[in-house]
Design a protein around this motif. Structure first.
Motif, PDB file in Angstrom:
ATOM      1  N   SER A 121      -0.407  -1.296   7.446  1.00  0.00           N
ATOM      2  CA  SER A 121       0.831  -1.224   8.348  1.00  0.00           C
ATOM      3  C   SER A 121       0.591  -2.331   9.480  1.00  0.00           C
ATOM      4  N   GLY A 122      -0.554  -2.718  10.051  1.00  0.00           N
ATOM      5  CA  GLY A 122      -0.579  -3.384  11.065  1.00  0.00           C
ATOM      6  C   GLY A 122      -0.171  -4.765  10.839  1.00  0.00           C
ATOM      7  N   TYR A 123      -0.047  -5.240   9.558  1.00  0.00           N
ATOM      8  CA  TYR A 123       0.267  -6.355   9.487  1.00  0.00           C
ATOM      9  C   TYR A 123       1.668  -6.669   8.582  1.00  0.00           C
ATOM     10  N   ASN A 124       2.611  -5.674   8.829  1.00  0.00           N
ATOM     11  CA  ASN A 124       3.778  -5.662   8.240  1.00  0.00           C
ATOM     12  C   ASN A 124       4.557  -6.844   8.717  1.00  0.00           C
ATOM     13  N   ASP A 125       4.608  -7.017  10.110  1.00  0.00           N
ATOM     14  CA  ASP A 125       5.751  -8.084  10.690  1.00  0.00           C
ATOM     15  C   ASP A 125       5.117  -9.351  10.241  1.00  0.00           C
ATOM     16  N   MET A 126       4.008  -9.584   9.711  1.00  0.00           N
ATOM     17  CA  MET A 126       3.619 -11.131   9.390  1.00  0.00           C
ATOM     18  C   MET A 126       3.827 -11.156   7.862  1.00  0.00           C
ATOM     19  N   LEU A 127       4.042 -10.331   7.157  1.00  0.00           N
ATOM     20  CA  LEU A 127       4.185 -10.777   5.759  1.00  0.00           C
ATOM     21  C   LEU A 127       5.119 -11.755   5.268  1.00  0.00           C
TER      22      LEU A 127
ATOM     23  N   TYR B 226       5.839  -6.358  -1.362  1.00  0.00           N
ATOM     24  CA  TYR B 226       4.521  -7.288  -0.938  1.00  0.00           C
ATOM     25  C   TYR B 226       3.483  -6.465  -1.582  1.00  0.00           C
ATOM     26  N   GLY B 227       2.387  -7.354  -2.170  1.00  0.00           N
ATOM     27  CA  GLY B 227       1.143  -6.757  -2.812  1.00  0.00           C
ATOM     28  C   GLY B 227      -0.104  -6.921  -1.912  1.00  0.00           C
ATOM     29  N   TYR B 228      -1.058  -6.433  -2.304  1.00  0.00           N
ATOM     30  CA  TYR B 228      -2.267  -6.370  -1.110  1.00  0.00           C
ATOM     31  C   TYR B 228      -2.621  -7.492  -0.887  1.00  0.00           C
ATOM     32  N   ALA B 229      -2.372  -8.606  -1.625  1.00  0.00           N
ATOM     33  CA  ALA B 229      -2.591 -10.096  -1.340  1.00  0.00           C
ATOM     34  C   ALA B 229      -1.900 -10.568   0.006  1.00  0.00           C
ATOM     35  N   ALA B 230      -0.709 -10.084   0.054  1.00  0.00           N
ATOM     36  CA  ALA B 230       0.137 -10.519   1.271  1.00  0.00           C
ATOM     37  C   ALA B 230      -0.588  -9.998   2.612  1.00  0.00           C
ATOM     38  N   THR B 231      -0.954  -8.405   2.626  1.00  0.00           N
ATOM     39  CA  THR B 231      -1.620  -7.889   3.705  1.00  0.00           C
ATOM     40  C   THR B 231      -2.923  -8.684   3.683  1.00  0.00           C
ATOM     41  N   ASP B 232      -3.960  -8.707   2.984  1.00  0.00           N
ATOM     42  CA  ASP B 232      -5.072  -9.727   3.052  1.00  0.00           C
ATOM     43  C   ASP B 232      -4.887 -10.875   3.681  1.00  0.00           C
ATOM     44  N   LEU B 233      -4.186 -11.669   3.270  1.00  0.00           N
ATOM     45  CA  LEU B 233      -3.735 -13.075   4.014  1.00  0.00           C
ATOM     46  C   LEU B 233      -3.246 -12.817   5.210  1.00  0.00           C
ATOM     47  N   SER B 234      -2.381 -12.205   5.349  1.00  0.00           N
ATOM     48  CA  SER B 234      -1.825 -11.961   6.767  1.00  0.00           C
ATOM     49  C   SER B 234      -3.155 -11.620   7.830  1.00  0.00           C
ATOM     50  N   ALA B 235      -3.925 -10.630   7.390  1.00  0.00           N
ATOM     51  CA  ALA B 235      -5.073 -10.058   8.205  1.00  0.00           C
ATOM     52  C   ALA B 235      -5.931 -11.324   8.476  1.00  0.00           C
ATOM     53  N   ILE B 236      -6.150 -12.286   7.538  1.00  0.00           N
ATOM     54  CA  ILE B 236      -6.901 -13.589   7.611  1.00  0.00           C
ATOM     55  C   ILE B 236      -6.240 -14.485   8.690  1.00  0.00           C
ATOM     56  N   ARG B 237      -4.787 -14.231   8.738  1.00  0.00           N
ATOM     57  CA  ARG B 237      -4.292 -15.126   9.913  1.00  0.00           C
ATOM     58  C   ARG B 237      -4.435 -14.748  11.197  1.00  0.00           C
TER      59      ARG B 237
ATOM     60  N   HIS C 210     -10.446 -10.334  -6.616  1.00  0.00           N
ATOM     61  CA  HIS C 210      -9.435 -10.447  -5.887  1.00  0.00           C
ATOM     62  C   HIS C 210      -9.794 -11.187  -4.381  1.00  0.00           C
ATOM     63  N   PHE C 211     -10.988 -11.035  -3.795  1.00  0.00           N
ATOM     64  CA  PHE C 211     -11.292 -11.666  -2.440  1.00  0.00           C
ATOM     65  C   PHE C 211     -11.440 -13.163  -2.613  1.00  0.00           C
ATOM     66  N   ARG C 212     -12.242 -13.395  -3.918  1.00  0.00           N
ATOM     67  CA  ARG C 212     -12.323 -14.816  -4.256  1.00  0.00           C
ATOM     68  C   ARG C 212     -11.029 -15.733  -4.125  1.00  0.00           C
ATOM     69  N   MET C 213      -9.885 -15.025  -4.907  1.00  0.00           N
ATOM     70  CA  MET C 213      -8.644 -15.435  -4.868  1.00  0.00           C
ATOM     71  C   MET C 213      -8.134 -15.714  -3.521  1.00  0.00           C
ATOM     72  N   VAL C 214      -8.099 -14.412  -2.637  1.00  0.00           N
ATOM     73  CA  VAL C 214      -7.656 -14.580  -1.504  1.00  0.00           C
ATOM     74  C   VAL C 214      -8.322 -15.669  -0.478  1.00  0.00           C
ATOM     75  N   PHE C 215      -9.616 -15.479  -0.500  1.00  0.00           N
ATOM     76  CA  PHE C 215     -10.344 -16.576   0.151  1.00  0.00           C
ATOM     77  C   PHE C 215      -9.754 -18.201  -0.089  1.00  0.00           C
ATOM     78  N   GLU C 216      -9.757 -18.483  -1.274  1.00  0.00           N
ATOM     79  CA  GLU C 216      -9.366 -19.747  -1.825  1.00  0.00           C
ATOM     80  C   GLU C 216      -7.975 -19.981  -1.553  1.00  0.00           C
ATOM     81  N   THR C 217      -7.272 -19.133  -1.384  1.00  0.00           N
ATOM     82  CA  THR C 217      -5.630 -19.284  -0.952  1.00  0.00           C
ATOM     83  C   THR C 217      -5.677 -19.641   0.485  1.00  0.00           C
ATOM     84  N   ALA C 218      -6.500 -18.753   1.078  1.00  0.00           N
ATOM     85  CA  ALA C 218      -6.670 -19.099   2.700  1.00  0.00           C
ATOM     86  C   ALA C 218      -7.050 -20.439   2.769  1.00  0.00           C
TER      87      ALA C 218
END
Length: 589
Positions: free
Chosen positions: A271-277, A323-334, A356-364
């Protein structure tokens, strides 16, 4: 106090000087110094240097040896085989080096700080709101806590993050049910234990689920509540917060049983990253990193395909706008990169989530959020297995609750402690306290002594054994030293560099000297199992030392003092090393 130069560094300096004198072009060459069974150290680098210089390696080794000054640091050097150097360190050098570590009043035992510390955000211990923690949560918590301790000890700025599951469709169901049955969770936090809090939530969840599955009207109201939650409706958020607070009572009770510090500000859930999604999705789409496919916002990868050869995308936003987990994980990276100024993102997450994390990291990386200055790493871990080699379950086939597992470990350990309690004079309170430290330490050590990526079998009988590679063996080694120090009377630990060392003293001393480099290597490589291996070998060498070298009945008062000094430094090293793994060392067992 400044860090202490290790014996291996001192030997390396002597070797490098002699090497450059014998072969001027080898000024910056690495002698490849290693511990050896044939001597204290062996240097293997001359073979490669001789090949490069088109020289005879044995002749070059002989020239190098002739240039080495023996005495204070190096006692003897001999050429072995085709050009290896076998090096024996002077007894005086061993004792003086250990004395410098012993004199370190900072408690660091001469361990230096890492050369280039940065900021690591470590994501670990990720329980879910309104759900009980089970054995699957154990490894993330234990490995993550050890990495926090190790990194902080090396001088790294560590930001802890517990990415709890506190968002999603199930909360609409729970919130709607509690709204219609407002007194289900009525109590003051101070009046309920963590276990009772989760029991209440578990009961509430099951009741709400039954109603959701059987009553279409309730199901419709619950789904509308999800929309209200995502839209930030104040009343809905207030009820949701009650679930989160209730769950935290339970989380803190489990982490307390694990003897782990988890601080409320470090808990930042989905929930901490909702405003960033929405912005995360916009940035990815505008940069072309993500594209629309059948209404969903996706990122595609050339090397990731399904069974039929079709591309498997990372779905950042669903076709219905969710939004899926990816949006949250990418927002957390930002957030972690730009707000927390992280140089390293470390995720202690189950190996099964590697894709999942390989794809998230490559996207970031494609988005420019990760680069040469900011890296993301998954510290992947394997599965906890039962004695049968299958995923650990109860006899009824259910997932083992973490609290139950810890309670049983403490119960078994307390029985082991009680067996020896009368002999060492433990009170009932000490038996209970030490039983907890031994039980929890046994569980942690079994996990940490296994390479994280490997599965391991959960066998409590073996974990609380006094024999073999267990934390109990290490804890008893520490307690044994404390007992010797208590019995020493007027004799005090003191280094005597003038004394010759017995083989068991030398072996123990040389291993103690390796503590500093082990800490730095373990932290840098993120391999806490190597710290466990170092400590087990230390305790094993201590056992050999006891068998061969009387301490309080040594030949002279100086030798008594020197051996007390050796065992006291061993105790301090065991204590510090175990603390870095999150394990206590009771002084009496």
């Amino acid at each position: 106090m400044a860090s202490v130069t290790s014996l291996s560094d001192s030997v390396q300096q002597h070797l490098a000087s002699a090497l450059s004198a014998a072969l001027p072009e080898a000024v910056d060459a690495d002698p490849l110094l290693r511990r050896s069974d044939r001597a204290d150290y062996q240097a293997n680098g001359i073979l490669a240097l001789a090949k490069k210089a088109k020289a005879n390696p044995r002749e070059l080794a002989t020239r190098v040896v002739s240039g080495i000054v023996t005495g204070d640091v190096i006692a003897d050097v001999e050429v072995s085989g085709p050009g290896f150097l076998n090096i024996t360190v002077a007894d005086r050098a061993i004792t003086e080096n250990l004395a410098a570590r012993y004199a370190d009043d900072t408690g660091r035992l001469g361990v230096p700080y890492a050369a280039h510390p940065g900021t690591t955000v470590i994501d670990y211990a990720q329980p879910n709101v309104a759900k009980e923690m089970h054995v699957g949560h154990l490894r993330s918590a234990v490995i993550g806590d050890a990495m926090v301790r190790l990194l902080e000890f090396t001088g790294e700025n560590v930001v802890r993050r517990h990415h709890i599951g506190d968002w999603g469709t199930q909360f609409g169901m729970l919130i709607q049910y509690l709204d219609e049955h407002p007194h289900e969770l009525d109590h003051k936090e101070s009046e309920v234990s963590g276990e009772e809090a989760m029991s209440n939530l578990d009961r509430l969840y099951k009741t709400a689920r039954r109603l959701f599955d059987s009553d279409e009207e309730f199901k419709t109201r619950a789904r509308r509540r999800v929309v209200d939650l995502q839209a930030g409706d104040p009343k809905t958020l207030a009820i949701w917060q009650k679930f989160v607070d209730e769950s935290k009572i339970y989380f803190f009770s489990v982490f307390d049983k694990l003897d782990m510090e988890v601080r409320d500000p470090d808990i930042v859930g989905e929930s901490g990253y909702n405003d960033m999604l929405a912005e995360t999705c916009r940035l990815l789409e505008e940069s072309g990193v993500a594209v629309r496919s059948e209404g969903a916002l996706c990122v595609f990868f050339d090397d990731i395909k399904g069974p039929e050869g079709n591309p498997v995308p990372l779905i950042v936003q669903k076709s219905d706008g969710g939004y899926g987990y990816a949006a949250t994980d990418l927002s957390a990276i930002r957030d972690r990169v730009f707000n927390l100024k992280a140089s390293t993102l470390l995720y202690v997450v189950d190996a099964r989530q590697a894709l999942h994390f390989r794809m998230v990291f490559e996207t970031a990386r494609r988005a420019g959020w990760l680069n040469d200055d900011v890296t993301a790493v998954q510290l992947a871990f394997g599965t906890v297995l039962g004695k049968d080699g299958k995923p650990f379950k109860t006899r009824e086939g259910e997932t083992v609750k973490l609290e139950n597992l810890l309670d049983e470990a403490v119960e078994r350990a307390t029985a082991v402690v009680r067996e020896k309690a009368e002999k060492v004079g433990l009170t009932e309170d000490e038996i209970v306290e030490n039983g907890r430290y031994v039980g929890v330490g046994a569980v942690k050590y079994a996990d940490l002594s296994t390479s994280a990526v490997r599965d391991y079998k959960f066998d409590l009988d073996q974990m609380v054994s006094l024999n073999g590679d267990t934390s109990v063996y290490l804890q008893y080694a520490y307690a044994r030293i404390r007992s010797i120090l208590r019995k020493a009377g007027e004799a005090r630990p003191a280094a005597h560099p003038e004394l010759a060392l017995a083989p068991a003293e030398r072996a123990l001393g040389l291993h103690l000297d390796q503590f500093a480099e082990t800490v730095l290597e373990v932290a840098a490589a993120r391999e806490p199992h190597k710290m466990a291996a170092y400590l087990y070998q230390l305790a094993s060498l201590l056992t050999s030392f006891y068998d061969q070298c009387p301490v309080l009945k040594a030949d002279s008062p100086a030798q008594v003092e020197n051996r007390l000094f050796l065992v006291d430094l061993t105790a301090r090293t065991l204590h510090e090393g175990m603390a870095l793994l999150g394990i206590r060392t009771p002084g009496k067992l």
